[in-house]
Write a protein that holds these residues in place. Structure first.
Motif, mmCIF file in Angstrom:
data_model
loop_
_atom_site.group_PDB
_atom_site.id
_atom_site.type_symbol
_atom_site.label_atom_id
_atom_site.label_comp_id
_atom_site.label_asym_id
_atom_site.label_seq_id
_atom_site.Cartn_x
_atom_site.Cartn_y
_atom_site.Cartn_z
ATOM 1 N N THR A 140 37.342 69.702 79.888
ATOM 2 C CA THR A 140 38.035 70.681 80.724
ATOM 3 C C THR A 140 38.597 71.825 79.893
ATOM 4 O O THR A 140 38.900 72.880 80.423
ATOM 5 N N TYR A 166 37.496 63.760 78.739
ATOM 6 C CA TYR A 166 37.763 64.609 79.901
ATOM 7 C C TYR A 166 38.571 65.838 79.518
ATOM 8 O O TYR A 166 38.284 66.951 79.964
ATOM 9 N N SER A 167 39.605 65.652 78.659
ATOM 10 C CA SER A 167 40.425 66.815 78.306
ATOM 11 C C SER A 167 39.617 67.796 77.464
ATOM 12 O O SER A 167 39.803 69.005 77.576
ATOM 13 N N THR A 201 47.368 64.639 83.391
ATOM 14 C CA THR A 201 46.824 63.839 84.486
ATOM 15 C C THR A 201 45.903 62.757 83.928
ATOM 16 O O THR A 201 45.700 62.657 82.722
ATOM 17 N N THR A 202 45.381 61.949 84.818
ATOM 18 C CA THR A 202 44.414 60.917 84.450
ATOM 19 C C THR A 202 43.015 61.534 84.500
ATOM 20 O O THR A 202 42.844 62.599 85.085
ATOM 21 N N PRO A 203 42.006 60.888 83.912
ATOM 22 C CA PRO A 203 40.662 61.452 83.983
ATOM 23 C C PRO A 203 40.205 61.659 85.424
ATOM 24 O O PRO A 203 40.349 60.753 86.255
ATOM 25 N N PHE A 204 39.706 62.836 85.715
ATOM 26 C CA PHE A 204 39.185 63.214 87.032
ATOM 27 C C PHE A 204 40.231 63.105 88.137
ATOM 28 O O PHE A 204 39.901 63.003 89.314
ATOM 29 N N ASP A 205 41.511 63.091 87.769
ATOM 30 C CA ASP A 205 42.609 62.966 88.732
ATOM 31 C C ASP A 205 42.504 61.694 89.573
ATOM 32 O O ASP A 205 43.028 61.622 90.679
ATOM 33 N N LEU A 206 41.781 60.705 89.074
ATOM 34 C CA LEU A 206 41.645 59.443 89.811
ATOM 35 C C LEU A 206 42.504 58.387 89.133
ATOM 36 O O LEU A 206 42.958 58.557 88.017
ATOM 37 N N ALA A 230 45.995 56.373 79.027
ATOM 38 C CA ALA A 230 45.490 56.592 80.381
ATOM 39 C C ALA A 230 45.664 58.034 80.819
ATOM 40 O O ALA A 230 44.935 58.512 81.680
ATOM 41 N N ILE A 231 46.647 58.729 80.246
ATOM 42 C CA ILE A 231 46.890 60.117 80.661
ATOM 43 C C ILE A 231 46.748 61.044 79.464
ATOM 44 O O ILE A 231 46.837 60.615 78.316
ATOM 45 N N GLY A 232 46.556 62.305 79.756
ATOM 46 C CA GLY A 232 46.426 63.298 78.689
ATOM 47 C C GLY A 232 46.448 64.696 79.257
ATOM 48 O O GLY A 232 46.530 64.890 80.482
ATOM 49 N N PHE A 233 46.389 65.672 78.364
ATOM 50 C CA PHE A 233 46.370 67.069 78.796
ATOM 51 C C PHE A 233 44.958 67.430 79.239
ATOM 52 O O PHE A 233 43.992 67.114 78.560
ATOM 53 N N LEU A 266 38.490 57.725 77.702
ATOM 54 C CA LEU A 266 37.901 58.654 78.673
ATOM 55 C C LEU A 266 38.730 59.926 78.804
ATOM 56 O O LEU A 266 38.200 61.020 78.966
ATOM 57 N N ILE A 267 40.061 59.784 78.683
ATOM 58 C CA ILE A 267 40.911 60.971 78.864
ATOM 59 C C ILE A 267 40.636 61.998 77.772
ATOM 60 O O ILE A 267 40.703 63.210 78.013
ATOM 61 N N ASP A 268 40.289 61.543 76.561
ATOM 62 C CA ASP A 268 39.982 62.491 75.487
ATOM 63 C C ASP A 268 38.700 63.269 75.784
ATOM 64 O O ASP A 268 38.630 64.475 75.570
ATOM 65 N N MET A 305 30.573 62.890 86.249
ATOM 66 C CA MET A 305 31.615 61.933 85.872
ATOM 67 C C MET A 305 31.010 60.686 85.206
ATOM 68 O O MET A 305 31.521 60.211 84.195
#
Lengths: 233, 154
Positions: B58, B54-55, A155-160, A142-145, B50-52, B36
């Motif tokens: 970014t 997104y990271s 944080t989480t994707p899109f800070d949501l 759920a979280i990552g760099f 999704l976090i992958d 998004m």
């Protein structure tokens, strides 16, 4: 079995283990922060740094990510290693002075001053423990760099609020920065060092005596006895 | 961006997980930025957390998660351009477009960005608009160069 030399001692380790595993198996202490049993190695904090090789070819590597090799020559407490480690701890303190784990490391390594600007607003040291915990133990991811460079954060994707987060709290459990340091009289200083600031009183009188082997206050009694003897004479 | 377009791009790359960067590049080429919903759709289709996605989006500066205008104006702030008057050119661009760095004009025509060095230091101060290099830029040339692009319909 792989044969290598650690601090001048010939050791045998199993194949596939890291230098850190090997050294710890033989009871030699190496400080770590981002290493955790049950999680993959990440090599972010660099505190487990050791010197490998001989002479001019000696170099510093992070032992948690370096695989044990046949004939490897490892030094875990050379001057170069110790000074590098102290610098790393100072950098960690500058990043997160409110963490008990970081302050304990600083005290254990007798770091008495921080040469860097201390950031009191920042709390994350980007060790990645929570990210690996979430992915590897909680199977959530759920979280990552996100971002990079000085803007890098976890944080989480899109800070949501994440759809896959089950609010298990694993990330909080493992976070070394979330545990606050002792809130005693030194809570607002950059370095805690509560135990280091106390000058052993026996140092002048009993230089070669290691006072931590005796009960506390022993040296006072001994001093008193000596004084009385002197007075009698 | 319509899901049909994204599906077409995904199909082109064979739904490979390793092709995430080219997929996002293709999406951005068509849509100018990465919304998004698009990232969520891609992560679902490729079965990547999704976090992958997104990271990754970014991490690289070439991916934009904010809406971009029709024309992307990139001013170089590298050392060579800096000493040749790059900051003045950047200030003039901001005055002319009435926006700050990394912002888009309200009519969605221009987006102003900065870059550290493009390797064409002999051309400095350098301004790149839609991939075209405008070298030896000065404060007087800024307005006329922007006007050419404002008229263009893309």
């Amino acid at each position: 079995m792989i044969e290598m030399t650690v601090d001048g001692i010939p050791v045998q380790v199993e194949e596939g283990s890291t230098v850190l595993d090997a050294v710890r198996f033989y009871g030699i202490e190496i400080p770590t922060l981002c290493h955790h049993d049950g999680l993959s190695e990440y090599g972010a904090c660099r505190l487990c740094v050791v010197e490998i090789g001989k002479g001019e070819n000696a170099k510093l590597v992070s032992s948690c990510t370096y695989p044990a090799e046949q004939g490897l020559f490892v030094r875990t407490n050379s001057q170069r290693v110790v000074s590098a480690r102290k610098m790393l701890v100072e950098l960690l303190v500058a990043m997160c002075p409110s963490s008990k784990t970081v302050q304990d490391l600083a005290s254990a390594m007798e770091v008495t001053q921080v040469r860097f600007k201390v950031d009191r607003m920042n709390d994350c040291i980007l060790c990645g423990l929570c990210v690996r915990m979430c992915e590897e133990q909680m199977m959530a991811k759920a979280i990552g760099f996100v971002n990079r460079g000085k803007n890098r954060k976890i944080t989480t994707p899109f800070d949501l609020k994440s759809d896959v987060c089950r609010t298990c709290g694993g990330c909080l459990y493992i976070c070394p920065a979330c545990e606050l340091r002792c809130q005693g009289p030194n809570a607002d200083t950059d370095l805690c060092n509560a135990c280091l600031n106390v000058q052993p009183v026996c140092l002048k009188e009993e230089d070669d005596k290691m006072c931590f082997l005796e009960t506390c206050g022993w040296c006072y009694e001994e001093l008193g006895r000596k004084k009385k003897k002197m007075e009698k004479k | 961006m319509r899901t049909a377009d994204i599906d077409r791009i995904l199909k082109k790359h064979d739904y490979k997980k390793s092709a995430l960067i080219p997929i996002l590049q293709d999406i951005q080429a068509g849509h100018r930025w990465l919304p998004m919903e698009t990232l969520k759709y891609v992560s679902e289709k490729l079965d990547i957390p999704l976090i992958d996605v997104y990271s990754l989006a970014t991490f690289y500066k070439s991916f934009s998660l904010k809406p971009r205008g029709k024309h992307v104006v990139t001013a170089c702030c590298g050392t060579a351009c800096h000493v040749r008057g790059g900051p003045k050119v950047l200030q003039e661009l901001q005055n002319e477009l009435h926006i700050g760095v990394d912002e888009t004009t309200p009519d969605k025509t221009f987006t102003l960005e900065t870059v550290r060095c493009l390797g064409a230091c002999a051309l400095g101060p350098l301004v790149v608009i839609d991939g075209k290099y405008h070298g030896q830029m000065n404060t007087k040339k800024v307005a006329s160069t922007l006007k050419k692009y404002a008229k263009k319909k893309k």
